[in-house]
Enzyme design. Structure first.
Site, PDB file in Angstrom:
ATOM      1  N   THR A   1      16.129 -31.596  28.755  1.00 28.60           N
ATOM      2  CA  THR A   1      16.096 -30.750  29.942  1.00 28.60           C
ATOM      3  C   THR A   1      15.440 -29.430  29.577  1.00 28.60           C
ATOM      4  O   THR A   1      15.299 -29.090  28.396  1.00 28.60           O
ATOM      5  CB  THR A   1      17.505 -30.433  30.473  1.00 28.60           C
ATOM      6  OG1 THR A   1      18.182 -29.586  29.533  1.00 28.60           O
ATOM      7  CG2 THR A   1      18.320 -31.694  30.712  1.00 28.60           C
ATOM      8  N   ASP A   2      15.053 -28.667  30.571  1.00 24.61           N
ATOM      9  CA  ASP A   2      14.784 -27.252  30.351  1.00 24.61           C
ATOM     10  C   ASP A   2      16.144 -26.551  30.297  1.00 24.61           C
ATOM     11  O   ASP A   2      17.196 -27.191  30.436  1.00 24.61           O
ATOM     12  CB  ASP A   2      13.905 -26.707  31.485  1.00 24.61           C
ATOM     13  CG  ASP A   2      13.162 -25.432  31.091  1.00 24.61           C
ATOM     14  OD1 ASP A   2      13.527 -24.799  30.080  1.00 24.61           O
ATOM     15  OD2 ASP A   2      12.211 -25.062  31.803  1.00 24.61           O
TER      16      ASP A   2
END
Length: 565
Positions: free
Chosen positions: A282-283
């Site tokens: 994920t970011d």
């Protein structure tokens, strides 16, 4: 499920055996911990030991002094049960992790040279210096496309507005990273730069049709995946056209979920259509594009359930760990999905040779490795890139070249002296010193606003021969808009009211779109980065001592006819 003998792993039977045995030897608590890569806010060994006891897969620190960061990295690797990913945002040089490293230049500066070898130099410098302090995972290159000049986050962090150019320079970065021994994370899938908003503050949208996306963003990802990019970072960005194409039954609301929570985008598009076999992260999960999509208790395990392997950063590490564990116990994360994520995490570590390096005690180099920072070759590359990138956007008044003979008395306005907010780089004093070293006399600006003795037009013309604006006002996360503003309104001395009275030029060392706010300035230059080399390069070119060779990677006129005059 995961082919560890295929790209990007290419593992031997012995490596695969290590992956399987390591997973089999973990408790469920350790398996859940291995999904997390938190941000390092502390060097307190007690706090770090607590995260290591949870068996995190990695950690990322913000820039600090190289020697101190290297020592923290050494402690972490020495005390981790399984060798760690040590990550950094190596987007513009080694200064992404080492404050005393090389600031090579923003990606857009590299692109403005028109020479893809500068993408290689960026990757080589950033990742070599990162490796010297123990980093093994680069959160770069950024392969977004700067489609919208109003976007408050992509801007200089991109290689521009053309997919083929992004591929050329991104490919160069990959080559440099590989030579330095780091893995990369191409980001931010499914692609930023369309929206005029910031995913740090709310969901943003990639609004391209499925066909348009595949011809641009999809082409970039597919090419770099084929070239061996080991990981992909997924942003809190919706791509509704592809979500609907993958799942025609999807609701309108679900089609606008961020990619980090979308099975259609992570598993259907990235894994399926693009064939990515490597590790997905994920970011940063505290960003509001993720936080506000659904309750965090649901979102944390869902990110893994729909196809992500590594969960990046935390609102609260212990709380997120409990959310993830509850998600597993409640069946949101199945045993099969957990096994798949762990296989990719450990498979990536095996492909990097981390188990062997741990056995040899070479995960973090010794202090002598820091001698590579700001070495002569790297600084030569940096100076050369700065020189090639400076771009003359326009000179419709035929002002250039300038000289102290023609215009000796200069009034200088910068993003510090001119009344702008949030800029503290020391640009005024540096610009003033550079001008004075070349024979110009820099005079103070006149009193502004509602001063008792404001300078009138004729006095202004008699006092100054040349006005220079120097902007170093970058876009940044959590700032919705970065635009030029002026204190004092129409009566303010710093606003460019005098462009028809005396010769006036402007240089932006940051945002390439500032011309939209000063279209009346007839001579405008973009330099893309403010460092020790761009300022003298700009002055050389303004004075005609070297030619302008930079080519703008974006439309600096912002589609406005009046900005061209």
């Amino acid at each position: 499920m995961v082919d560890l003998k295929a790209k990007p792993f290419y593992l031997s039977d012995a490596d695969i055996q290590w992956v399987k045995e390591t997973i089999a030897g973990m408790t469920i608590e350790e398996k859940i911990g291995q999904l997390f890569c938190p941000v390092g806010f502390s060097t307190d060994k007690t706090i770090l030991k607590d995260m290591l006891d949870k068996n995190i897969c990695g950690i990322m620190y913000r820039p600090g002094l190289a020697a101190e960061t290297q020592e923290v990295h050494r402690f972490l690797q020495n005390n981790a049960k399984i060798p760690l990913f040590l990550a950094a945002n190596l987007e513009a040089g080694g200064n992404g992790i080492a404050a005393d490293g090389t600031c090579f230049g923003k990606p857009m500066q590299a692109a403005a040279t028109g020479d893809p070898e500068e993408g290689y130099h960026l990757g080589k410098i950033a990742c070599t210096e990162g490796a010297a302090v123990g980093v093994n995972w680069s959160f770069a290159p950024i392969v977004d496309i700067d489609n919208n000049w109003r976007n408050p986050i992509t801007n200089l962090r991109t290689f521009g507005d053309d997919a083929d150019r992004v591929i050329e320079f991104g490919s160069g970065y990959l080559r440099g990273a590989k030579e330095a021994g780091l893995i990369v994370s191409i980001k931010h899938f499914p692609g930023d730069g369309c929206d005029e908003r910031d995913q740090h503050l709310h969901l943003t949208i990639n609004d391209r049709s499925a066909e348009e996306w595949m011809a641009t963003y999809g082409k970039i990802y597919k090419t770099l995946i084929e070239q061996g990019a080991e990981t992909v970072m997924v942003g809190h960005i919706a791509q509704p056209a592809w979500a609907k194409k993958i799942n025609p039954e999807i609701s309108e609301e679900e089609a606008y979920l961020p990619a980090t929570l979308s099975y259609e985008l992570m598993t259907g598009l990235l894994r399926g259509e693009l064939g990515f076999n490597g590790m997905i992260s994920t970011d940063a999960s505290p960003m509001l594009g993720f936080m506000c999509a659904m309750p965090r208790r649901d979102a944390v395990p869902r990110a893994i359930a729909v196809g992500c392997d590594v969960f990046l950063f935390n609102k609260d590490f212990n709380e997120d760990y409990e959310y993830m564990m509850d998600g597993y116990k409640n069946g949101i994360i199945t045993d099969e999905r957990l096994e798949e994520a762990l296989t990719r995490i450990l498979g990536t570590k095996a492909a990097m040779g981390l188990p062997k390096k741990k056995a040899e005690g070479t995960l973090v180099p010794g202090p002598e490795a820091l001698s590579v920072l700001r070495n002569e070759e790297f600084l030569s590359w940096t100076k050369n890139c700065a020189d090639k990138a400076v771009t003359l956007v326009k000179d419709t008044q035929q002002l250039l070249p300038i000289s102290p003979e023609k215009t000796p008395r200069v009034v200088l306005f910068t993003s510090e002296s001119g009344g702008f907010m949030g800029e503290t780089s020391g640009i005024y004093e540096k610009m003033k010193a550079e001008l004075e070293s070349r024979g110009f006399t820099v005079l103070d600006p006149p009193a502004g606003g509602f001063s008792d003795k404001p300078m009138n037009v004729e006095e202004f013309k008699k006092t100054y021969d040349l006005a220079i604006f120097a902007f170093n006002f970058e876009t940044a996360s959590n700032n919705t808009v970065i635009r030029l503003t002026w204190k004092g309104g129409l009566t303010g001395s710093s606003s460019p009211w005098f462009t028809r009275e005396i010769p006036t030029l402007a240089v932006s060392f940051a945002n390439p779109y500032h011309l939209v706010d000063v279209p009346q300035v007839k001579t405008f230059v973009n330099a893309y980065t403010f460092n020790e080399y761009t300022l003298p390069a700009v002055m050389d070119k303004l004075m005609g001592l070297s030619p302008f060779t930079g080519i703008s990677p974006v439309d600096p006129f912002c589609g406005k006819p009046d900005t061209r005059f």
